[in-house]
Design an enzyme around this catalytic site. Structure first.
Site, mmCIF file in Angstrom:
data_model
loop_
_atom_site.group_PDB
_atom_site.id
_atom_site.type_symbol
_atom_site.label_atom_id
_atom_site.label_comp_id
_atom_site.label_asym_id
_atom_site.label_seq_id
_atom_site.Cartn_x
_atom_site.Cartn_y
_atom_site.Cartn_z
ATOM 1 N N CYS A 78 0.819 -1.220 0.000
ATOM 2 C CA CYS A 78 0.000 0.000 0.000
ATOM 3 C C CYS A 78 0.850 1.265 0.000
ATOM 4 O O CYS A 78 0.306 2.365 0.006
ATOM 5 C CB CYS A 78 -0.907 0.005 1.221
ATOM 6 S SG CYS A 78 -2.033 -1.386 1.214
ATOM 7 N N ASP A 79 2.153 1.132 0.021
ATOM 8 C CA ASP A 79 3.018 2.314 0.106
ATOM 9 C C ASP A 79 3.308 2.870 -1.289
ATOM 10 O O ASP A 79 3.601 2.111 -2.218
ATOM 11 C CB ASP A 79 4.339 1.913 0.784
ATOM 12 C CG ASP A 79 5.179 3.131 1.122
ATOM 13 O OD1 ASP A 79 4.772 4.258 0.784
ATOM 14 O OD2 ASP A 79 6.250 2.946 1.728
#
Ligand code: PLP
Length: 395
Positions: A336-337
């Site tokens: 998710c980064d």
């Protein structure tokens, strides 16, 4: 179109390659995705090629480059030695019953426990680069021989390994005297001129400087210095230009030919051996169109096999099995980064969900630095013995 990213110029292979596509697709069908495919045949070829290019030099594989048991097994079978730097690396070797006698402990800074672990493991050669580390060896002086690491900074290496470790050449003589006073045997000198060297000029400079230093010391020494460890730095072919290791090593070989015949020569190669031996296989898990870019989300990325793009400053050649108009694209990893992007602004033909994306030259400092962010599992390492060589781009 909003286009804030510089164009990614890494080697990119597109279009039909039915043999390669079937090969990787079959591996994914059998083992799932993502994968790191270790081709033992390539590793063996590279080890033998470096041996042939430096016939007077004993090769100690730098385990840190890719500490995988299968790689250890192959280097062991080939009769190579091992460069280790931690208790964890020793225990990997222990699992394969590799004797500590076939290792050199190259971490210049060690806690007492690490020295004792090394001795228990059977290592007898330790690298140091300052007087504090020398003093730590006093309790064990009857059991150790020391290599003094000398610093030779290299502006052209991608990873400058003489920034953090190594004494200045003009400190060597004093350190040897200090060691003599402490009753510690200095076997010789070592250096690492930096990883992914552009050419061998720094190796040559370091060899001839060490030659002079050792000769000067030996003029008055009771026990002459007789070991020279020329480190790593042998490059991987990230440009897919068809690296000629024989040609790269030729000047090194010529410099080594000037040394006394009875000196023991050592190298600690990591990257050159394992980078071409491992290929990453990922699958496009999703796609979207955002701000004029096609985005492709892979099942492996910067927190996984592509971690070397952050930590090792490497850029890996990519291959897709599609053709057609190339559009500005972004290839992202699965977490998710937003830092988890493998390639920004790369011109790709349109890919579909389920397509494979292949990363070449991905064996060195890749899996070695992966994390488990988002609890996403590691790429599975599968071992093959296959004639498939890493591609070379002929212009
Ligand atoms: C002490 C030491 N030896 C050998 C190596 C391997 O170097 P390369 O991968 O450039 O061959 C390294 C890399 O970090 C190192 O620190």
């Amino acid at each position: 179109m909003n286009n804030p990213h510089p164009i990614d110029t890494r080697p990119l292979i597109t279009g039909d390659d039915p043999a390669a596509q079937t090969y990787y697709q079959d591996l994914v069908s059998e083992y799932g995705s993502p994968l790191l495919v270790l081709n033992g045949r390539v590793l063996k070829t590279r080890f033998k090629a470096l041996q042939a290019a430096l016939p007077e030099v004993d090769l100690y594989y730098a385990v840190k480059a890719h500490p995988d048991p299968e790689i250890i097994k192959i280097i062991d079978q080939l009769g190579g030695g091992f460069d280790i730097a931690s208790a964890g690396e020793m225990s990997l070797l222990l699992d394969h019953k590799v004797s500590g006698r076939r290792t050199i402990h190259t971490h210049p800074i060690k806690k007492d426990q690490e020295i004792r672990d090394g001795l228990r493991f059977g290592a007898t050669t330790f690298v140091i680069d300052n007087v504090h580390e020398l003093k730590k060896l006093v309790p064990y002086r009857s059991r150790v021989g020391v290599l003094l690491r000398v610093s030779f900074r290299s502006a052209s290496a991608i990873v400058d390994l003489s920034k953090k470790f190594g004494c200045a050449p003009d400190e060597v003589s004093e350190l040897v005297q200090e060691a003599n006073a402490l009753g510690i045997h200095v076997k010789g000198l070592s250096f690492h001129v930096g990883s992914q060297c552009h050419d061998a000029s720094k190796h040559v400079e370091a060899i001839s400087r060490c030659h002079r230093l050792m000769q000067e010391i030996n003029e008055t020494a009771n026990k002459p210095l007789s070991v020279l460890d020329i480190g790593g730095g042998f490059p991987a072919d990230y440009e897919l230009k068809g690296l000629d290791i024989e040609a790269f090593c030729m000047p090194i070989r010529a410099a080594l030919a000037e040394l006394p015949r009875d000196w023991h020569l050592i190298a600690e190669p990591g990257r050159y051996l394992v980078a071409p031996s491992v290929t990453s296989v990922t699958t496009v898990a999703g796609k979207s169109m955002r701000n004029g870019f096609r985005w492709y989300y892979l099942d492996d990325g910067i927190y996984g096999s592509y971690s070397g793009q952050l930590f090792d400053h490497a850029t890996y050649p990519l291959q897709v099995f599609r053709d057609g108009e190339r559009m500005p694209s972004i290839v992202a990893g699965p977490t998710c980064d937003s830092i988890d992007v493998v390639a920004e602004n790369i011109g790709l033909p349109e890919l579909e969900i389920g397509d494979l994306v292949i990363g070449h030259q991905m064996g060195a400092y890749t899996a070695a630095t992966k994390t488990r962010f988002n609890s996403i599992p590691d790429a599975r390492l599968v071992v093959v013995d296959h004639p498939q060589e890493p591609p070379v781009l002929v212009n």
